[in-house]
Design a protein around this motif. Structure first.
Motif, PDB file in Angstrom:
ATOM      1  N   ARG A 758      32.573  -6.546  61.237  1.00 50.06           N
ATOM      2  CA  ARG A 758      31.649  -5.658  61.943  1.00 50.06           C
ATOM      3  C   ARG A 758      30.225  -6.207  62.004  1.00 50.06           C
ATOM      4  NH1 ARG A 758      33.638  -0.404  62.709  1.00 50.06           N
ATOM      5  NH2 ARG A 758      35.338   0.299  61.372  1.00 50.06           N
ATOM      6  N   PHE A 759      29.768  -6.851  60.907  1.00 45.83           N
ATOM      7  CA  PHE A 759      28.356  -7.206  60.811  1.00 45.83           C
ATOM      8  C   PHE A 759      28.198  -8.619  60.257  1.00 45.83           C
ATOM      9  CE2 PHE A 759      28.863  -2.647  59.934  1.00 45.83           C
ATOM     10  CZ  PHE A 759      28.145  -2.115  60.992  1.00 45.83           C
ATOM     11  N   PRO A 760      27.207  -9.361  60.758  1.00 43.36           N
ATOM     12  CA  PRO A 760      26.940 -10.683  60.195  1.00 43.36           C
ATOM     13  C   PRO A 760      26.240 -10.591  58.840  1.00 43.36           C
ATOM     14  CG  PRO A 760      25.368 -10.196  61.938  1.00 43.36           C
ATOM     15  CD  PRO A 760      26.357  -9.059  61.926  1.00 43.36           C
ATOM     16  N   CYS A 761      26.578 -11.494  57.932  1.00 40.68           N
ATOM     17  CA  CYS A 761      25.955 -11.577  56.611  1.00 40.68           C
ATOM     18  C   CYS A 761      25.324 -12.967  56.450  1.00 40.68           C
ATOM     19  CB  CYS A 761      26.982 -11.357  55.497  1.00 40.68           C
ATOM     20  SG  CYS A 761      27.789  -9.752  55.541  1.00 40.68           S
ATOM     21  N   HIS A 762      24.149 -12.996  55.826  1.00 40.89           N
ATOM     22  CA  HIS A 762      23.419 -14.253  55.659  1.00 40.89           C
ATOM     23  C   HIS A 762      22.911 -14.373  54.234  1.00 40.89           C
ATOM     24  CE1 HIS A 762      23.301 -14.751  60.022  1.00 40.89           C
ATOM     25  NE2 HIS A 762      22.814 -13.524  60.127  1.00 40.89           N
ATOM     26  N   LEU A 763      22.761 -15.622  53.785  1.00 41.38           N
ATOM     27  CA  LEU A 763      22.004 -15.880  52.569  1.00 41.38           C
ATOM     28  C   LEU A 763      20.524 -15.776  52.894  1.00 41.38           C
ATOM     29  CD1 LEU A 763      22.228 -16.700  49.573  1.00 41.38           C
ATOM     30  CD2 LEU A 763      22.216 -19.079  50.309  1.00 41.38           C
ATOM     31  N   GLY A 764      19.718 -15.371  51.900  1.00 42.58           N
ATOM     32  CA  GLY A 764      18.298 -15.175  52.130  1.00 42.58           C
ATOM     33  C   GLY A 764      17.555 -16.464  52.408  1.00 42.58           C
ATOM     34  N   VAL A 765      16.269 -16.334  52.635  1.00 41.62           N
ATOM     35  CA  VAL A 765      15.416 -17.459  52.999  1.00 41.62           C
ATOM     36  C   VAL A 765      15.333 -18.447  51.839  1.00 41.62           C
ATOM     37  CG1 VAL A 765      13.022 -18.111  53.487  1.00 41.62           C
ATOM     38  CG2 VAL A 765      14.059 -16.144  54.654  1.00 41.62           C
ATOM     39  N   LYS A 766      15.426 -19.723  52.162  1.00 39.05           N
ATOM     40  CA  LYS A 766      15.258 -20.784  51.172  1.00 39.05           C
ATOM     41  C   LYS A 766      13.979 -21.540  51.497  1.00 39.05           C
ATOM     42  CE  LYS A 766      17.339 -24.957  49.256  1.00 39.05           C
ATOM     43  NZ  LYS A 766      18.459 -25.912  49.323  1.00 39.05           N
ATOM     44  N   THR A 767      13.095 -21.655  50.511  1.00 35.50           N
ATOM     45  CA  THR A 767      11.861 -22.412  50.732  1.00 35.50           C
ATOM     46  C   THR A 767      12.039 -23.885  50.405  1.00 35.50           C
ATOM     47  OG1 THR A 767      10.947 -22.171  48.498  1.00 35.50           O
ATOM     48  CG2 THR A 767      10.553 -20.362  50.059  1.00 35.50           C
ATOM     49  N   GLY A 768      12.882 -24.199  49.457  1.00 32.08           N
ATOM     50  CA  GLY A 768      13.032 -25.576  49.012  1.00 32.08           C
ATOM     51  C   GLY A 768      11.897 -26.061  48.138  1.00 32.08           C
ATOM     52  N   ALA A 769      10.859 -25.233  47.999  1.00 37.48           N
ATOM     53  CA  ALA A 769       9.701 -25.608  47.174  1.00 37.48           C
ATOM     54  C   ALA A 769       8.991 -24.315  46.762  1.00 37.48           C
ATOM     55  CB  ALA A 769       8.758 -26.530  47.932  1.00 37.48           C
ATOM     56  N   ASN A 770       9.615 -23.567  45.868  1.00 36.86           N
ATOM     57  CA  ASN A 770       9.050 -22.276  45.468  1.00 36.86           C
ATOM     58  C   ASN A 770       7.657 -22.401  44.875  1.00 36.86           C
ATOM     59  OD1 ASN A 770      11.247 -20.852  46.338  1.00 36.86           O
ATOM     60  ND2 ASN A 770      12.176 -20.590  44.327  1.00 36.86           N
ATOM     61  N   ALA A 771       7.402 -23.521  44.205  1.00 33.63           N
ATOM     62  CA  ALA A 771       6.087 -23.694  43.592  1.00 33.63           C
ATOM     63  C   ALA A 771       4.982 -23.730  44.640  1.00 33.63           C
ATOM     64  CB  ALA A 771       6.058 -24.965  42.758  1.00 33.63           C
ATOM     65  N   VAL A 772       5.345 -24.106  45.866  1.00 34.77           N
ATOM     66  CA  VAL A 772       4.356 -24.164  46.947  1.00 34.77           C
ATOM     67  C   VAL A 772       4.241 -22.815  47.658  1.00 34.77           C
ATOM     68  CG1 VAL A 772       3.783 -25.276  49.153  1.00 34.77           C
ATOM     69  CG2 VAL A 772       4.774 -26.627  47.284  1.00 34.77           C
ATOM     70  N   PHE A 773       5.369 -22.172  47.952  1.00 37.74           N
ATOM     71  CA  PHE A 773       5.369 -20.994  48.814  1.00 37.74           C
ATOM     72  C   PHE A 773       5.217 -19.670  48.056  1.00 37.74           C
ATOM     73  CE2 PHE A 773       7.363 -24.172  51.513  1.00 37.74           C
ATOM     74  CZ  PHE A 773       6.791 -23.915  52.749  1.00 37.74           C
ATOM     75  N   HIS A 830       0.202 -30.351  49.831  1.00 47.01           N
ATOM     76  CA  HIS A 830       1.581 -30.411  49.320  1.00 47.01           C
ATOM     77  C   HIS A 830       2.504 -31.095  50.323  1.00 47.01           C
ATOM     78  CE1 HIS A 830       0.634 -27.676  45.986  1.00 47.01           C
ATOM     79  NE2 HIS A 830      -0.045 -26.961  46.862  1.00 47.01           N
ATOM     80  N   ALA A 831       1.930 -31.921  51.207  1.00 44.41           N
ATOM     81  CA  ALA A 831       2.727 -32.524  52.281  1.00 44.41           C
ATOM     82  C   ALA A 831       3.869 -33.370  51.742  1.00 44.41           C
ATOM     83  CB  ALA A 831       1.812 -33.361  53.185  1.00 44.41           C
ATOM     84  N   LYS A 832       3.628 -34.123  50.677  1.00 46.85           N
ATOM     85  CA  LYS A 832       4.677 -34.988  50.126  1.00 46.85           C
ATOM     86  C   LYS A 832       5.835 -34.156  49.577  1.00 46.85           C
ATOM     87  CE  LYS A 832       5.357 -38.847  46.926  1.00 46.85           C
ATOM     88  NZ  LYS A 832       4.707 -39.746  45.938  1.00 46.85           N
ATOM     89  N   THR A 833       5.526 -33.092  48.858  1.00 45.15           N
ATOM     90  CA  THR A 833       6.573 -32.214  48.317  1.00 45.15           C
ATOM     91  C   THR A 833       7.379 -31.588  49.440  1.00 45.15           C
ATOM     92  OG1 THR A 833       5.225 -31.735  46.376  1.00 45.15           O
ATOM     93  CG2 THR A 833       6.989 -30.179  46.898  1.00 45.15           C
ATOM     94  N   LEU A 834       6.699 -31.121  50.491  1.00 40.68           N
ATOM     95  CA  LEU A 834       7.394 -30.449  51.589  1.00 40.68           C
ATOM     96  C   LEU A 834       8.299 -31.424  52.338  1.00 40.68           C
ATOM     97  CD1 LEU A 834       4.452 -28.268  52.976  1.00 40.68           C
ATOM     98  CD2 LEU A 834       6.319 -27.566  51.466  1.00 40.68           C
ATOM     99  N   GLY A 835       7.842 -32.641  52.538  1.00 39.92           N
ATOM    100  CA  GLY A 835       8.655 -33.614  53.260  1.00 39.92           C
ATOM    101  C   GLY A 835       9.844 -34.111  52.475  1.00 39.92           C
ATOM    102  N   ALA A 836       9.805 -33.992  51.128  1.00 44.82           N
ATOM    103  CA  ALA A 836      10.892 -34.497  50.284  1.00 44.82           C
ATOM    104  C   ALA A 836      11.988 -33.475  50.064  1.00 44.82           C
ATOM    105  CB  ALA A 836      10.319 -34.943  48.932  1.00 44.82           C
ATOM    106  N   ARG A 837      11.863 -32.281  50.627  1.00 46.92           N
ATOM    107  CA  ARG A 837      12.891 -31.250  50.408  1.00 46.92           C
ATOM    108  C   ARG A 837      14.230 -31.673  51.006  1.00 46.92           C
ATOM    109  NH1 ARG A 837      10.151 -26.097  52.933  1.00 46.92           N
ATOM    110  NH2 ARG A 837       9.501 -27.713  54.417  1.00 46.92           N
ATOM    111  N   ARG A 838      15.302 -31.299  50.331  1.00 50.90           N
ATOM    112  CA  ARG A 838      16.629 -31.739  50.747  1.00 50.90           C
ATOM    113  C   ARG A 838      16.996 -31.219  52.130  1.00 50.90           C
ATOM    114  NH1 ARG A 838      21.517 -30.760  46.651  1.00 50.90           N
ATOM    115  NH2 ARG A 838      20.283 -32.309  45.526  1.00 50.90           N
TER     116      ARG A 838
END
Length: 988
Positions: A758-773, A830-838
């Motif tokens: 009946r309804f779509p289910c999703h995993l929540g938002v992933k930041t990949g860098a919680n220390a930044v966001f 934090h550009a280097k950290t953000l660009g290195a996210r998987r």
């Protein structure tokens, strides 16, 4: 509440009664003196549990235990140091033993001591206190030894030459320490010149003469004495006196020692003797007091193997009680059909075998394909020896014979293989009678039975085994090598290697011939005219097979060339080294605890090889859904079924989530169709299953034969465990709980559409860098700040977000192409950290991932990890301000009314029970309620249409939940059929 969680919540004295309850006492509270911060926190029989709050927790626990013992009061004392977040536990008996426990991050050792002490069942207060004292004494010494062994190992590793690779330095240091450790057990046996202080005496003599401990004491002792018969020893080493010839690989120069210098200075060796070996008493047999016994070493060895490699490989110590239970059940499962007796009868025959059972047990072949430090090999050794001694055989002879004939182990880690050998050698020494060391028979050579190698990835993607009738010499040569020494051993080892090479050549040749025959069939068929005289062509499947066969032939020819140039088989392969066993169809029993590694943590090239090699590792075979990458253990499970002979048995500890995970759908379907499932036991409530993995184990015992009609599967390791019909299981999640839950799931699936339909289910938002966001530091434009919702912030019908999220997307979830200046400046740092996210694959570096969960105004949210399903609606009242993170799952609803109704439905008792039955179990009593679990739950039409249900849901949302009314209505909805499954509600 789980013990680990109770410990985490302790902040002050008043929190200790909850801990007393977890430890088997009836919680109580009676403050003795407020100023002293001491209270009675629990009772059991006449044994009291006291709590005390002090900065010096260990001293306070010991002092109070001593005072209570002087007054004749049986007691256990729990002392809390709130500042250091540490407990000390002592008992008023047997010299007041005390253990320390970290509240913030208790280790598996610390949790284990409390769990074992809590199992004490003596009905008297004095007996209970004495039992606690014995457990604490043994565990306190074991924990201290573990810590000191690890510190010494680290010190040795750092002392070795820095040009040696770190992994090799670690392995060399471990090799040196385990040799000396082994000798302390030999000394405890009285075999080192009959002197109980032989090692420390020789160390002092060496230091007094200013000689090198490594070069002038240990090397002559290892390589000139212990590995040589007395007549072959030089005059220089005869001064050691009556030292046994132990043989075995432990006292032969290791390949690493030939490659690198493993020499250590006198300083590290003096520290090792003073702080480690001479601080503890070593004893053979099972420790009943404060001594270090061989049975403690499994936990120590698993703990000191390279930590990074250990966690990456998914290898963890398995408690001996669990090993013994699984091995015993596996042997009984294998023995019962072979003797045409019931499993209870087969279990009794393991302790008192008749001639038929003894004949089978003498010839059994047992394999652990991921042996680690040898826990399951040791468990199988003890079980088989116990059966033979029950028939009157000498324990010493039985132990050596079982090691020479019956046990096989493989592991990729060479250090693990060496530790497994050491544990098995200690078992041999423990079974030897007393007497002079020089009269002891040499230790058996184990390196022909316990091999370093990869059980999963073979030199050929197509499995090939030795041809029957070509490997008769292998078994005889292995047995001869086991008891050989000196020059005779070298000759026999060379003959064994030559025979393995010959078997590999013949086997590879036969495999190549089969490929060539099939190639000829395909090519000939494609050239033959059809009935109408036209030339035949290969269809797509035939063409693909032709391509695969030609690639396989190239691989076989390349391998054959390598074999022709080799003096011995240059790789490990079951069809070569264990060719005699494979020629007979495989092993009788495959047991073990294979590595549990999440698919995402496996190297991409290994994942590709596993997908090509193992059908089950390809996942559930669904085109869409909520499947994660398969766990490595599922490849070991499929491999084990290949390695066991028809009619044989596999007995493995696998993650409990394999019974429910979508990626294991194909494995479950094949297991239920092709094998007889004897035991599938979720061990989340079993005290024996407390080890350091982060998910619960499942004991799976299956026989490689088709199930009999109406066969029932036991859901526990005990003989009287509940059973379920095997024909009720298939590729869908295995519901191992009560029959009522299983029937309800089946009935609801037949009557109602599912939530996911009946309804779509999703995993929540992933930041990949919680220390930044999360909770960004520095000035940020308020328009870009949202409330971050984590799983822990969700409760039934309510949310309580506590963190701020830097939201770099618009209301539809699209990333902002241009950021306002303050946010841009902040993120630029934090550009280097953000660009290195998987997950980052390009575009603005400030993008986050899986934003679908944030884009709908009407949603239902629940925690991924929880003890029970708890859902809350996110309606238009919340606006775009709340962003669920990836510790939450989100269902997208068409409107607020539907979201509120669905939240109420998911919070009903019936649906919670169904969800828990399907959920993947996690540690400490938690479950993972992922999208697949919730999507599979029934969603009757009345959930979306019944007016009374909306009223109940609205009242709950306003804080006036009537749980009884909600549960009653939910039960009625489940019992009433839906109008249809295709058009009953909004579609995906």
């Amino acid at each position: 509440m789980a013990l680990r969680e109770v410990l985490a919540q302790i902040q002050r004295l008043e929190d200790l009664p909850a801990l007393a309850g977890e430890l088997g006492f009836a919680p109580t509270w009676h403050e003795l003196l407020h100023e002293s911060r001491t209270a009675l926190i629990g009772r059991r029989a006449s044994c009291c549990c006291f709590g005390v709050e002090r900065a010096d927790a260990e001293g306070a626990a010991r002092a109070l235990a001593r005072s209570l013992a002087a007054r004749g009061q049986p007691a256990v004392v729990v002392a809390l140091d709130p500042a250091a977040r540490r407990l000390a536990v002592s008992a008023a008996a047997e010299d007041f033993p005390t253990v320390r426990i970290s509240l913030a991050s208790p280790s598996v050792l610390e949790i284990g001591v409390l769990e074992r002490a809590a199992l004490e069942a003596d009905p008297t207060g004095a007996g209970l206190a004495l039992g606690w004292a014995r457990v604490l004494a043994s565990e306190a010494v074991g924990a201290r030894f573990f810590r000191q062994f690890r510190e010494t190992l680290t010190s040795f590793t750092l002392e070795l030459a820095p040009q040696v690779p770190r992994a090799d330095r670690h392995a060399l240091a471990l090799l040196q320490l385990t040799r000396v450790l082994f000798l302390y057990f030999v000394q405890a046996k009285g075999w080192l010149d009959g002197r109980p202080t032989f090692l420390i005496d020789e160390l002092d003599r060496c230091l007094a003469r200013g000689r090198s401990v490594h070069r002038h004491l240990l090397q002559p002792l290892f390589f000139g004495t212990l590995n040589r018969p007395a007549p072959a020893r030089s005059a220089a080493v005869r001064r050691f006196g009556a030292i046994p010839f132990l043989n075995g690989g432990l006292f032969e120069p290791h390949a690493l020692e030939r490659r690198w210098s493993g020499s250590l200075g006198n300083g590290p060796w003096r520290e090792a003797f003073d702080k480690l070996f001479e601080r503890f008493q070593f004893t053979l047999g099972t420790a009943a007091g404060p001594g270090i016994a061989p049975d403690m070493l499994g936990r120590v060895f698993e703990g000191v193997m390279d930590p990074d490699e250990r966690r990456q490989s998914g290898s963890f110590y398995t408690p001996s009680d669990l090993v013994d239970a699984l091995v015993e059940e596996a042997l009984a499962t294998w023995l019962a059909p072979a003797l045409a007796v019931s499993e209870p009868r087969a279990r009794r025959l393991l302790f008192d075998p008749d001639p038929g059972a003894l004949r089978l047990l003498r010839g059994i072949t047992v394999l652990d394909p991921a042996a680690g430090s040898g826990a399951f090999l040791l468990g199988a050794l003890r079980a088989l020896v116990r059966a033979r001694t029950g028939a009157g055989e000498s324990r010493t002879c039985a132990t050596r014979d079982v090691l020479a004939r019956n046990l096989f182990g493989v592991d990729l880690n060479p250090a693990a293989i060496r530790l497994a050998e050491l544990r098995l050698w200690l078992e041999v020494i423990e079974t030897e009678p007393g007497g002079r060391g020089r009269d002891v028979a040499p230790l058996p050579n184990l390196d022909q039975m316990v091999r370093q190698g990869d059980s999963l990835i073979e030199p050929s993607l197509t499995p090939w085994t030795a041809a029957p009738g070509t490997t008769a010499a292998l078994a005889a040569l292995r047995r001869e090598v086991s008891g050989a020494s000196g020059a005779a051993k070298r000759v026999l080892v060379r003959k064994l290697r030559e025979e393995e090479l010959a078997v590999a050549r013949r086997t590879l040749l036969a495999h190549g011939e089969r490929i060539d025959e099939r190639l000829k069939e395909l090519i000939s068929g494609s050239r033959s005219p059809t009935l109408f005289g036209e030339r035949a062509t290969l269809d797509r499947r035939g063409a693909a097979e032709l391509t695969d066969l030609r690639a396989a032939r190239r691989r076989i020819r390349g391998l054959s060339r390598r074999l022709e140039r080799a003096a011995e088989v240059p790789w490990f392969h079951y069809g070569a080294q264990f060719g005699d066993v494979m020629a007979n169809g495989g092993f009788d029993l495959v047991v073990g605890n294979p590595p549990w590694v999440r698919g995402e943590a496996i190297a991409p090239e290994i994942r590709s090889a596993l997908r090509a090699r193992y059908r089950w590792f390809q996942g559930g075979g669904r085109t869409r859904g909520f499947a994660n990458a398969p766990d490595l253990s599922i490849a070991f499970l499929e491999r084990s079924l290949e390695l066991v002979r028809p009619g044989g048995t596999i007995a493995l500890l696998v993650p409990a989530k394999l019974s429910t995970a979508t990626y294991a759908t194909r494995a479950r379907a094949d297991l239920t169709a092709r094998t007889t499932l004897c035991v599938v036991a979720d061990l989340r409530g079993d005290a024996r299953a407390a080890f350091e993995a982060t998910v619960y184990p499942c004991a799976l015992i299956a026989a490689r034969r088709a199930p009999a009609p109406r066969h029932r599967v036991r859901t526990g390791l005990s003989a009287d465990a509940p059973t379920i019909p095997q024909d009720h299981l298939d590729g869908e999640p295995w519901i191992l709980s009560a029959k009522l839950v299983s029937d309800a799931l089946r009935a609801s699936a037949a009557c109602h559409p599912t939530v996911g339909e009946r309804f779509p289910c999703h995993l929540g938002v992933k930041t990949g860098a919680n220390a930044v966001f999360l909770d960004p530091t520095g000035p940020i434009e308020p328009a870009l700040l949202r409330r971050a919702l984590r799983g822990r912030d969700v409760s039934p019908f309510q949310i309580s977000p506590r963190r701020r999220l830097l939201w770099t997307h618009d209301a539809r979830g699209a990333v902002l192409r241009i950021l306002p200046p303050l946010a841009a400046d902040y993120l630029a740092g934090h550009a280097k950290t953000l660009g290195a996210r998987r997950d980052y694959t390009g575009g603005p570096r400030w993008a986050v991932f899986r934003t679908e969960a944030a884009a709908s105004p009407s949603r239902v949210v629940w925690a991924d990890l929880a003890r029970e399903l708890a859902a809350a609606p996110l309606t238009a009242d919340h606006g775009p301000d709340v962003i669920p993170l990836n510790s939450c799952y989100v269902l997208v609803a068409p409107d607020d009314e539907t979201a509120v109704r669905l939240a109420a439905w998911l919070n009903s008792a019936s649906i919670r029970a169904l969800a828990r039955a399907r959920a993947n179990p996690a540690a400490s009593g938690f479950c993972r309620f992922n999208a697949a679990t919730v999507a599979a739950l029934p969603c009757p039409d009345l959930v979306l249409t019944d007016p009374s249900f909306e009223l109940i849901a609205r009242e709950a949302l306003a804080g006036r939940l009537d749980q009884a009314a909600l549960d009653l209505v939910a039960t009625k909805f489940l019992e009433s059929p839906s109008d249809g499954r295709s058009d009953a509600g909004p579609s995906r």
